[in-house]
Scaffold this motif. Sequence first.
Motif, PDB file in Angstrom:
ATOM      1  N   SER A 171      16.212 -35.494 -16.340  1.00 29.67           N
ATOM      2  CA  SER A 171      16.795 -36.233 -17.451  1.00 29.67           C
ATOM      3  C   SER A 171      16.369 -35.626 -18.784  1.00 29.67           C
ATOM      4  N   GLY A 172      17.334 -35.512 -19.694  1.00 26.17           N
ATOM      5  CA  GLY A 172      17.023 -35.002 -21.026  1.00 26.17           C
ATOM      6  C   GLY A 172      16.960 -33.494 -21.114  1.00 26.17           C
ATOM      7  N   LYS A 201      22.023 -31.277 -19.983  1.00 29.10           N
ATOM      8  CA  LYS A 201      23.253 -31.134 -19.202  1.00 29.10           C
ATOM      9  C   LYS A 201      24.439 -31.703 -19.964  1.00 29.10           C
ATOM     10  N   THR A 202      24.258 -32.933 -20.452  1.00 30.30           N
ATOM     11  CA  THR A 202      25.341 -33.555 -21.203  1.00 30.30           C
ATOM     12  C   THR A 202      25.661 -32.736 -22.447  1.00 30.30           C
ATOM     13  N   THR A 203      24.624 -32.294 -23.102  1.00 27.34           N
ATOM     14  CA  THR A 203      24.822 -31.513 -24.316  1.00 27.34           C
ATOM     15  C   THR A 203      25.671 -30.281 -24.038  1.00 27.34           C
TER      16      THR A 203
HETATM   17  N1  LIG Z   1      23.012 -37.421 -30.434  1.00 24.43           N
HETATM   18  C1  LIG Z   1      21.795 -36.901 -30.277  1.00 24.43           C
HETATM   19  N2  LIG Z   1      20.955 -36.824 -31.331  1.00 24.43           N
HETATM   20  C2  LIG Z   1      19.713 -36.307 -31.190  1.00 24.43           C
HETATM   21  N3  LIG Z   1      19.223 -35.846 -30.055  1.00 24.43           N
HETATM   22  C3  LIG Z   1      19.999 -35.891 -28.953  1.00 24.43           C
HETATM   23  C4  LIG Z   1      21.320 -36.441 -29.016  1.00 24.43           C
HETATM   24  N4  LIG Z   1      21.870 -36.361 -27.777  1.00 24.43           N
HETATM   25  C5  LIG Z   1      20.925 -35.809 -27.003  1.00 24.43           C
HETATM   26  N5  LIG Z   1      19.809 -35.524 -27.685  1.00 24.43           N
HETATM   27  C6  LIG Z   1      18.591 -34.882 -27.167  1.00 24.43           C
HETATM   28  O1  LIG Z   1      18.953 -33.674 -26.572  1.00 24.43           O
HETATM   29  C7  LIG Z   1      18.302 -33.491 -25.345  1.00 24.43           C
HETATM   30  C8  LIG Z   1      19.300 -33.272 -24.235  1.00 24.43           C
HETATM   31  O2  LIG Z   1      20.032 -34.446 -24.067  1.00 24.43           O
HETATM   32  P1  LIG Z   1      21.194 -34.595 -23.012  1.00 24.43           P
HETATM   33  O3  LIG Z   1      21.896 -35.865 -23.285  1.00 24.43           O
HETATM   34  O4  LIG Z   1      22.009 -33.383 -23.009  1.00 24.43           O
HETATM   35  O5  LIG Z   1      20.378 -34.731 -21.660  1.00 24.43           O
HETATM   36  P2  LIG Z   1      20.922 -34.888 -20.160  1.00 24.43           P
HETATM   37  O6  LIG Z   1      20.510 -33.682 -19.437  1.00 24.43           O
HETATM   38  O7  LIG Z   1      22.349 -35.227 -20.172  1.00 24.43           O
HETATM   39  O8  LIG Z   1      20.052 -36.120 -19.654  1.00 24.43           O
HETATM   40  P3  LIG Z   1      20.492 -37.304 -18.668  1.00 24.43           P
HETATM   41  O9  LIG Z   1      20.425 -36.760 -17.299  1.00 24.43           O
HETATM   42  O10 LIG Z   1      19.441 -38.328 -18.903  1.00 24.43           O
HETATM   43  O11 LIG Z   1      21.843 -37.718 -19.060  1.00 24.43           O
HETATM   44  C9  LIG Z   1      17.451 -34.727 -25.119  1.00 24.43           C
HETATM   45  O12 LIG Z   1      16.130 -34.415 -25.446  1.00 24.43           O
HETATM   46  C10 LIG Z   1      17.998 -35.741 -26.080  1.00 24.43           C
HETATM   47  O13 LIG Z   1      16.962 -36.534 -26.579  1.00 24.43           O
END
Ligand SMILES: Nc1ncnc2c1ncn2[C@@H]1O[C@H](COP(=O)(O)OP(=O)(O)OP(=O)(O)O)[C@@H](O)[C@H]1O
Lengths: 437, 298
Positions: free
Chosen positions: B85-86, B89-91
């Motif tokens: 998590s974090g 991936k979503t980014t």
């Molecule tokens: N809108 C935002 N503003 C600031 N920081 C962000 C934002 N969205 C994500 N982050 C940060 O960027 C990093 C990557 O986030 P992301 O959402 O891509 O994680 P993820 O891999 O999708 O996690 P998960 O499996 O929990 O969904 C994280 O540390 C998060 O705190």
Amino acid sequence: MSESNHSGTTSMPSSKRAFDIVTDSLGKRYAAEKRFRIYGIVSIMLAIAFLLILLVSIVSKGLPAFTYTQVQLPITYDETVVDPEGGRDVDTLSRANYSALIKSSLRELFPEVTERSELRKLNKIVSSGADFLLRNRILENPDLIGTQEQVWLPVDDEVDTYLLLKDNEAFGTGRLSESQVSWVNRLIQDGKMENRFNRTFFTASDSREPESAGILGALVGSALTLLITLIISFPLGVAAAVYLEEFAPKNRWTDLIEVNINNLAAVPSIIFGLLGLAVFINFFGLPRSAPLVGGLVLSLMTLPTIIIASRASLKSVPPSIREGALGIGASKMQTVTHHVLPLALPGMMTGTIIGMAQALGETAPLLMIGMVAFIVEVPGGIFDSATVLPVQIYLWADSPERAFVALTSATIMVLLTFLILMNGLAVLLRKRFEKRW
Amino acid sequence: METITTSSTSVTKDTPLMTPEKPNEVVENKVIDRDHRGQTVGDVTVENPRMTARNVNVWYGDKHAIQNVNLDIANNEVAALIGPSGCGKTTFLRCLNRMNDTIDGCLVEGEIALDGKNIYDKDVDVVPLRARVGIVFQKPNPFPKSIYENVAYGPRIHGLARNKTDLDEIVHSSLKRSGLFDEVKDRLDQPGTGLSGGQQQRLCIARAIAVSPEVILMDEPCSALDPIATATIEELIDELRKKYSIVIVTHSMQQAARVSQRTAYFHLGDLIEVGPTSEIFTNPKHKLTEEYITGRFG
Ligand SMILES: Nc1ncnc2c1ncn2[C@@H]1O[C@H](COP(=O)(O)OP(=O)(O)OP(=O)(O)O)[C@@H](O)[C@H]1O
Ligand SMILES: [Mg+2]
């Protein structure tokens, strides 16, 4: 127990001890909670008490104005008086001597009065504005000429005041003479004089005579002014809010604009009046005292309120909805018009109504642009001279006649009614369109 | 850097991207040290790429969310993004159709091309781009409108239906393919927000596929679904793959193993390892990947 904790391998306090601490502090916590509740209840009680005092005083003073003592007179529309030329010409009809009709009717009722000074006193019983009522009846229906009918006419305000206060020893007969009092009592005994619903209050404009003064002019003035305010400030406010919230880049300029809008909302309203005077009247040459200028000035005042409320309501639309629309390829504009605006609109309208309610009660800026004049005509358009409800209150509160006190309070009641209706509508809108997502 | 145990598996500045020298043979049974980051293990390129991401960096304000990511998405392939998590991936997913444009303070650097054209070029219009690259978000976000309207909205704004019958057809088939139709066919006029979480998720999938995107980005599409609904979605993904490309973020190893052909493992903003799914799960090269898929953290 604490000993064992210090020496024990675990740094966590034992569960027994934590529980003891919680129960020990519980009494204190509940006491604090109780104290806070009592403070709250006391302050609400105080607020309600003040509100009640205000309302009771206004209503008790204002209620008499909704009724007025009127006298029933048999009026003969004598053709030789009303229309000596017989042409039914509107001009002649409106210039005829209608008070003569009232005088002759009174003389017939009281044939024993013959002396000139007494006759004058007798005529004084009926309001000096009563002849306008007769004139309007004839102008509406010229066929009445030559016939006789019973007409309820308002009495002079001194008579009304006397009847209101006659039980009060100190008042005595007020400004009425002994003979006038006896005539009044006879009319009351014959059932020809009684307290009736005061239609004049709702159908007339301002007047020097309290018995012929009404709020129609001020009501129409307020309506026209608010209409202008709404037409200008709602679209402008919503457009500004949508642009700032949805489209504008977030940088120092938009921050500056935001700070300024918030500041504008706090500027004393009289400043807007001065601005209106300088810009709209002196520079653009718009007419003084007109609802158009009043509406423009009030728009300046309500715009910040509407923009702030609209932005708050746009902010409350969850970003995920915008993303949903953008994610399937909606343009920015489509996202806003199809999804964000419909969700934000109830909040925007609520803010607008509250802004309008503020504008309805606003007095100071309107004084600056001359909406404080004595105006007997109901304004026919946005360029006519007009006054508004709160200014009317201000004007009447200044008048020396006793009967104006009641009129003032009655007008306050009308104004309050409108304010309550508007705020109620705002609450209703909020309840009705509240969306959960 | 010094701890690299192989010279040929990582993409470095000296080794051109398109000419990996048989990466898998050399590192057989060798696990790369977990402190080694910055260079992706495995072959990030494919023969028939639909999308190519090169040197992608994303910042949220000061936070460097993903660093130097290179990844290709092939035609007719399901690529799975996995990681704790974090980890970003979503980014990364949101970069692929420029959804990150909507976030204030989010800066995307690097090049992401769709069919050879950089989507971050100035002259690229995001509206058709997002119609071509659809997205299903991590949190279901149906519009507060009727179920029908939710699905019909996309086809309507893009003018995909010539008339009402066409539109009905699109809406019904989209709902059927996302496995929601039978549950909602009697109440298409009811608000989509009134559905359960899992139903909302499938509604959002139906909404995304209703505009027939060429690439579909799915962010944990089955996180709220029961096994049966999950199976339906996985069938849908399999079917969509015949025509389109799919990128799916998932926390379920089994799901990644079932639906994807290639898997990319992210860790704290780095793309650690990429490879054919079967290999990633049976024979990970990087220590972090191994720890993650064997469940030692994440
Ligand atoms: N809108 C935002 N503003 C600031 N920081 C962000 C934002 N969205 C994500 N982050 C940060 O960027 C990093 C990557 O986030 P992301 O959402 O891509 O994680 P993820 O891999 O999708 O996690 P998960 O499996 O929990 O969904 C994280 O540390 C998060 O705190
Ligand atoms: Mg995520």
